[in-house]
Write an enzyme that holds these catalytic residues in place. Structure first.
Site, PDB file in Angstrom:
ATOM      1  NE  ARG A  75       4.214  -3.137  12.829  1.00 57.92           N
ATOM      2  CZ  ARG A  75       3.693  -4.357  12.928  1.00 57.92           C
ATOM      3  NH1 ARG A  75       4.028  -5.150  13.903  1.00 57.92           N
ATOM      4  NH2 ARG A  75       2.841  -4.790  12.027  1.00 57.92           N
ATOM      5  CB  SER A  87       2.828   0.938   7.832  1.00 57.71           C
ATOM      6  OG  SER A  87       2.374  -0.099   7.009  1.00 57.71           O
ATOM      7  CD  GLU A 129       4.731   0.738  11.779  1.00 58.16           C
ATOM      8  OE1 GLU A 129       5.770   0.389  11.211  1.00 58.16           O
ATOM      9  OE2 GLU A 129       3.661   0.125  11.658  1.00 58.16           O
TER      10      GLU A 129
END
Length: 354
Positions: free
Chosen positions: A170, A254, A350
């Site tokens: 990520r 998320s 995130e």
């Protein structure tokens, strides 16, 4: 320079439709980018001199905590094509403003599998490399060939390969040293001609089994493995069941990354929490399921003001209506604090929080 390539600046532009949390905030200026030339013109425009800049695609990975005092570049570059192929792979280029899920569906319709595990991830093609999006056992970087960027400071066009992008979990160069310095105008993917399904994730395997039974005949292409389309459909079904539609309930997917801990820390944690959900990594470290940690701390379905944790998926923070970015961040901080206190594990957000 033709009229269509000049930059049109709109003052006091509302960004509610350009962030999936649905925060009601405004930009000092916004400029819609449909051609690379417009982007260069906007960057060099004297009205933009000295202003902070924000690049927005689908706005699915950003938390806007207030009005943006600067220039927002709304990336609306479209187009997709096979640029070349060899014996091993197809090379497919997509413009930065292409909706990601539509692009994945299109590659399958053209008989080029390889991205099906990444179905229904919100946002645009241009945002995919920034986050190195991943799901159900596949990361975007595994299918990546190269990308084109325009450097905001100079308006110069540069092509970058995977090494230059420094992909991590990520993560990428664009979230660190490259942050706010470039606009990704197109991405080229390498889709291998010898395709192998990835259907190891439990949720995915269950959905595939259900689909098989429902259809009454296996979704197998050769009698032993699911087709790319079957995986695509299963991923869509699993995501729809677990994740709220941003058009109905504002969210950014998320909100936390799955934390990765070393073997010793995991061993100690496993003794205290035998049921901890974990995924061993090739380097000997262990990835933990952030959703499980949050759920264990009792946060699933809980709210702080108009910001809440989704009742079906503890990883997703939602705007129940009228929440501010600050409220969502306050909720995120409370969750991070509880998880750290109980498990000794730090959770990282995130989305980019502005």
């Amino acid at each position: 320079m033709s009229h269509s390539d000049s930059a049109q600046f709109i003052a006091g532009y509302p960004l509610k439709a350009h962030n999936t949390f649905g925060f009601d905030v405004r930009a000092q200026f916004a400029c819609r980018i449909e051609h690379e030339e417009q982007l260069m013109a906007a960057v060099r425009d004297p009205r933009a001199a000295g202003l902070p800049r924000l690049v927005l695609g689908g706005g699915s990975n950003v938390v806007l905590t207030g009005d943006f005092g600067g220039l927002v570049l709304l990336v609306a570059l479209r187009g997709r094509q096979v640029v070349r192929e060899d014996d091993e792979a197809w090379y497919v280029e997509a413009a930065g403003g292409e909706p990601w899920h539509e692009f994945v569906g299109w590659t399958l319709s053209q008989g080029m599998p390889g991205l099906e595990n990444l179905a229904l991830i919100p946002g645009t093609v241009g945002a995919a490399p920034i986050q190195n999006i991943g799901a159900y056992g596949l990361e975007m970087c595994e299918r990546f060939a190269s990308l084109r960027v325009v450097e905001l400071a100079t308006g110069e066009v540069v092509e970058l390969d995977a090494r230059a992008c420094q992909f991590g979990y990520r993560d990428s160069f664009f979230k660190r040293e490259g942050r706010d310095r470039f606009v990704i105008t197109s991405v080229t993917f390498r889709l291998p001609k010898v395709w192998q399904p990835r259907a190891g994730y439990a949720d995915l395997a269950r959905a595939l089994a259900v689909n098989d039974t429902a259809v009454g005949s296996p979704s197998e292409s050769d009698g032993s493995q699911p087709s790319a389309q079957a995986i695509f459909d299963a991923v869509v079904a699993v995501r729809r069941a677990k994740l709220p539609d941003p058009l109905e309930l504002g969210n950014a997917g998320s909100f936390f990354k799955n934390p990765v801990v070393d073997a010793a820390q995991f061993g100690a944690l496993k003794l205290r929490e035998p049921e901890v959900v974990s995924y061993p990594q090739p380097d000997g470290r262990v990835k933990l399921a952030a959703g499980w940690l949050i759920d264990r701390c009792g946060w699933k379905g809980r709210a702080m003001g108009a910001a809440a944790v989704h009742e079906r998926q503890a990883l997703v923070l939602v705007n129940r209506g009228g929440a501010s970015g600050a409220e969502v961040l306050a909720l995120a901080k409370a969750i991070q604090r509880d998880v750290l206190e109980r498990f000794g594990v730090e959770l990282d957000a995130e989305p980019v929080c502005l």
